[in-house]
Scaffold this active site. Structure first.
Site: not given
Length: 192
Positions: A10-12
């Site tokens: 996941v990017s965040r």
């Protein structure tokens, strides 16, 4: 004995990877590595590195989508080629054509890899020809220098008074390396 290993990302940091992990486990992943808050364009993601280290020849890497492991088409192809060279299969849950465990998947990947390389070579060739044309027109590529003639003249004056590159950069609102390059150009002998 071969193992199916999952990788999720996941990017965040505040995003949940639970859905990806659940899908990978349902699809048969015995172990799932998860990176939180990591960009797919960065190769040295902690859990990605651990996942690559864990994988053995004959294993299958399972991902939800290819963009979980690679941030560009070129990066994806290089990653899949590297895994292939190590004897590791790759399978995407949402992209059925990405399944190197099947003969059709391997063939399709080979075709995609050829076209992707052709695209990279074409872009490189077009860029080279564009730069050659620009040079023939007397233009040089790259960003314009932040060191305008006025800033360069001011830098020359300050340097003559003994100011450091860092101080000059702060006063002019530019980096010390920009000041250094401008001073070097100013000191260079002019062609006659």
């Amino acid at each position: 004995m071969s193992t199916t290993v999952g990788y999720a990302r996941v990017s965040r940091r505040e995003q949940s990877s639970a859905a990806q992990e659940a899908e990978l486990r349902v699809a048969g992943a015995a172990r799932v590595f998860v990176d939180h808050g990591e960009s797919s364009r960065v190769l040295e993601r902690p859990q990605w590195v651990a996942c690559l280290d864990y994988l053995r020849p004959g294993d299958t890497l399972l991902v939800r989508r290819l963009d979980r492991i690679a941030g560009s088409e070129k990066m994806a192809i290089e990653t899949i080629n590297d895994l292939h060279d190590r004897g590791i299969n790759i399978k995407s849950l949402t992209e059925p054509e990405i399944d190197t465990t099947t003969p059709m998947g391997r063939a399709l990947f080979g075709i995609v890899a050829v076209f992707a390389q052709l695209r990279v070579d074409t872009i490189r060739d077009n860029t080279r020809r564009g730069l050659e044309h620009a040079r023939a027109q007397g233009r040089i590529g790259g960003r314009p220098s932040v060191m305008t003639p006025d800033r360069t003249a001011a830098a020359v004056r300050m340097r003559a008074q003994g100011a450091s590159l860092a101080y000059i950069g702060r006063v002019l609102g530019v980096g010390a390396s920009s000041v250094s390059r401008a001073l070097a150009r100013a000191d260079a002998p002019r062609p006659r």
